[in-house]
Write a protein that holds these residues in place. Sequence first.
Motif, mmCIF file in Angstrom:
data_model
loop_
_atom_site.group_PDB
_atom_site.id
_atom_site.type_symbol
_atom_site.label_atom_id
_atom_site.label_comp_id
_atom_site.label_asym_id
_atom_site.label_seq_id
_atom_site.Cartn_x
_atom_site.Cartn_y
_atom_site.Cartn_z
ATOM 1 N N SER A 120 -11.642 4.913 -7.234
ATOM 2 C CA SER A 120 -11.644 4.346 -5.888
ATOM 3 C C SER A 120 -11.649 5.444 -4.836
ATOM 4 N N GLU A 121 -10.903 6.531 -5.106
ATOM 5 C CA GLU A 121 -10.879 7.659 -4.175
ATOM 6 C C GLU A 121 -12.220 8.390 -4.191
ATOM 7 N N LYS A 122 -12.823 8.513 -5.371
ATOM 8 C CA LYS A 122 -14.127 9.172 -5.474
ATOM 9 C C LYS A 122 -15.207 8.379 -4.734
ATOM 10 N N ALA A 123 -14.977 7.058 -4.607
ATOM 11 C CA ALA A 123 -15.928 6.204 -3.892
ATOM 12 C C ALA A 123 -15.771 6.319 -2.382
ATOM 13 N N GLY A 124 -14.836 7.150 -1.935
ATOM 14 C CA GLY A 124 -14.673 7.378 -0.507
ATOM 15 C C GLY A 124 -13.423 6.779 0.096
ATOM 16 N N ASN A 125 -12.611 6.133 -0.722
ATOM 17 C CA ASN A 125 -11.379 5.543 -0.205
ATOM 18 C C ASN A 125 -10.242 6.577 -0.182
ATOM 19 N N THR A 126 -9.195 6.250 0.526
ATOM 20 C CA THR A 126 -8.081 7.177 0.731
ATOM 21 C C THR A 126 -6.931 6.846 -0.207
ATOM 22 N N LEU A 127 -6.412 7.867 -0.898
ATOM 23 C CA LEU A 127 -5.271 7.689 -1.796
ATOM 24 C C LEU A 127 -3.982 7.642 -0.970
ATOM 25 N N VAL A 128 -3.162 6.637 -1.224
ATOM 26 C CA VAL A 128 -1.901 6.478 -0.499
ATOM 27 C C VAL A 128 -0.751 6.521 -1.498
ATOM 28 N N LYS A 129 0.045 7.596 -1.448
ATOM 29 C CA LYS A 129 1.215 7.733 -2.329
ATOM 30 C C LYS A 129 2.437 7.190 -1.597
ATOM 31 N N ILE A 130 2.930 6.061 -2.052
ATOM 32 C CA ILE A 130 4.065 5.412 -1.386
ATOM 33 C C ILE A 130 5.384 6.052 -1.814
ATOM 34 N N HIS A 131 5.451 6.505 -3.042
ATOM 35 C CA HIS A 131 6.654 7.182 -3.557
ATOM 36 C C HIS A 131 6.252 8.495 -4.218
ATOM 37 N N GLN A 132 7.022 9.545 -3.950
ATOM 38 C CA GLN A 132 6.836 10.836 -4.611
ATOM 39 C C GLN A 132 7.850 11.018 -5.739
ATOM 40 N N GLU A 133 8.871 10.168 -5.772
ATOM 41 C CA GLU A 133 9.887 10.199 -6.813
ATOM 42 C C GLU A 133 10.511 8.818 -6.910
ATOM 43 N N ILE A 134 11.159 8.532 -8.019
ATOM 44 C CA ILE A 134 11.881 7.265 -8.153
ATOM 45 C C ILE A 134 13.256 7.530 -8.747
ATOM 46 N N GLU A 135 14.185 6.663 -8.435
ATOM 47 C CA GLU A 135 15.534 6.760 -8.981
ATOM 48 C C GLU A 135 15.543 6.129 -10.373
ATOM 49 N N LEU A 157 -10.497 -0.992 -4.722
ATOM 50 C CA LEU A 157 -9.464 -1.164 -3.690
ATOM 51 C C LEU A 157 -8.414 -2.193 -4.092
ATOM 52 N N ASP A 158 -8.758 -3.071 -5.017
ATOM 53 C CA ASP A 158 -7.813 -4.109 -5.441
ATOM 54 C C ASP A 158 -6.758 -3.580 -6.403
ATOM 55 N N ASP A 159 -6.977 -2.400 -6.946
ATOM 56 C CA ASP A 159 -6.058 -1.860 -7.952
ATOM 57 C C ASP A 159 -4.888 -1.122 -7.297
ATOM 58 N N VAL A 160 -3.697 -1.370 -7.814
ATOM 59 C CA VAL A 160 -2.499 -0.641 -7.386
ATOM 60 C C VAL A 160 -1.698 -0.278 -8.633
ATOM 61 N N ILE A 161 -0.842 0.709 -8.491
ATOM 62 C CA ILE A 161 0.072 1.071 -9.581
ATOM 63 C C ILE A 161 1.491 0.790 -9.102
ATOM 64 N N ARG A 162 2.182 -0.037 -9.876
ATOM 65 C CA ARG A 162 3.553 -0.428 -9.537
ATOM 66 C C ARG A 162 4.544 0.240 -10.483
ATOM 67 N N THR A 185 -5.058 2.681 -3.016
ATOM 68 C CA THR A 185 -6.092 3.263 -2.169
ATOM 69 C C THR A 185 -6.405 2.289 -1.044
ATOM 70 N N GLU A 186 -6.917 2.821 0.037
ATOM 71 C CA GLU A 186 -7.298 1.989 1.172
ATOM 72 C C GLU A 186 -8.549 2.574 1.810
ATOM 73 N N THR A 187 -9.234 1.725 2.600
ATOM 74 C CA THR A 187 -10.437 2.210 3.275
ATOM 75 C C THR A 187 -10.048 3.260 4.294
ATOM 76 N N PRO A 188 -10.885 4.271 4.483
ATOM 77 C CA PRO A 188 -10.561 5.334 5.447
ATOM 78 C C PRO A 188 -10.385 4.762 6.846
ATOM 79 N N GLN A 189 -9.397 5.273 7.545
ATOM 80 C CA GLN A 189 -9.151 4.852 8.918
ATOM 81 C C GLN A 189 -10.014 5.683 9.860
ATOM 82 N N LEU A 190 -10.856 4.988 10.636
ATOM 83 C CA LEU A 190 -11.686 5.691 11.602
ATOM 84 C C LEU A 190 -10.828 6.154 12.768
ATOM 85 N N GLU A 191 -11.047 7.395 13.160
ATOM 86 C CA GLU A 191 -10.283 7.924 14.290
ATOM 87 C C GLU A 191 -10.792 7.309 15.588
#
Length: 219
Positions: A120-135, A157-162, A185-191
């Motif tokens: 999805s990122e290779k297709a031009g979408n933006t990777l969004v990391k919600i957590h960098q660590e977990i308890e 874009l429909d895929d997420v990792i939980r 991943t999400e669509t790139p935000q236009l400035e």
Amino acid sequence: MKKEVLSIVVEKREQVGSKKTSALRAKGIVPGVLYGSGLGQAKPELIQVNSLELNKLLSNIEESSLVNVILGKKKYPTLVKDIQKNPLKAEILSVDFFAPDLNEEVETPVALEFEGVSQSEKAGNTLVKIHQEIEVKALPQDLPEHIVVDLSKLVTLDDVIRVSDLDLPKGVEALLDGDEMIVMTETPQLEEEPEMTKEELDALEKSQADKNSKDTKEE
């Protein structure tokens, strides 16, 4: 993923008080505390450790890494806790080592390690990391240094990792809800073009008016 358990030699600290601990730091020694039920005593030990050795250790471990603290003839498996640093300099002011009971589970953050290729990122979408660590909760010796997150699962874009999608080592329990999203991943935000201030608008209108006036005269 678990690595070998590293060790560090510490000494008992006799000097206490701000002036004496400042004198220790000036000699390249970091004051600290060794505490916890794994110590075999209720009273914590005041310790001191060589700053160069401590920095070397910290550069090779994670928050969930077990570290063998060697004090005299005894060795204590510990977790590094409460590192205080000078905000103005790269200097460690103090450090605490927590010696847990190896037969009791502990709770601690574990870093997430993102691996693989997101289509999805290779297709031009933006990777969004919600957590960098977990308890997580586990016996001290079962704590992983990292938990791998496989980004190849993000195809569209429909895929997420939980949290529930993570491959946790045996004996390790995530304390976050299983439905909590880790990465997506999400669509790139236009400035957006920045809005002009009133002063800029007035200057633009004046410039346009002057230009129109000049064009009229030339005609």
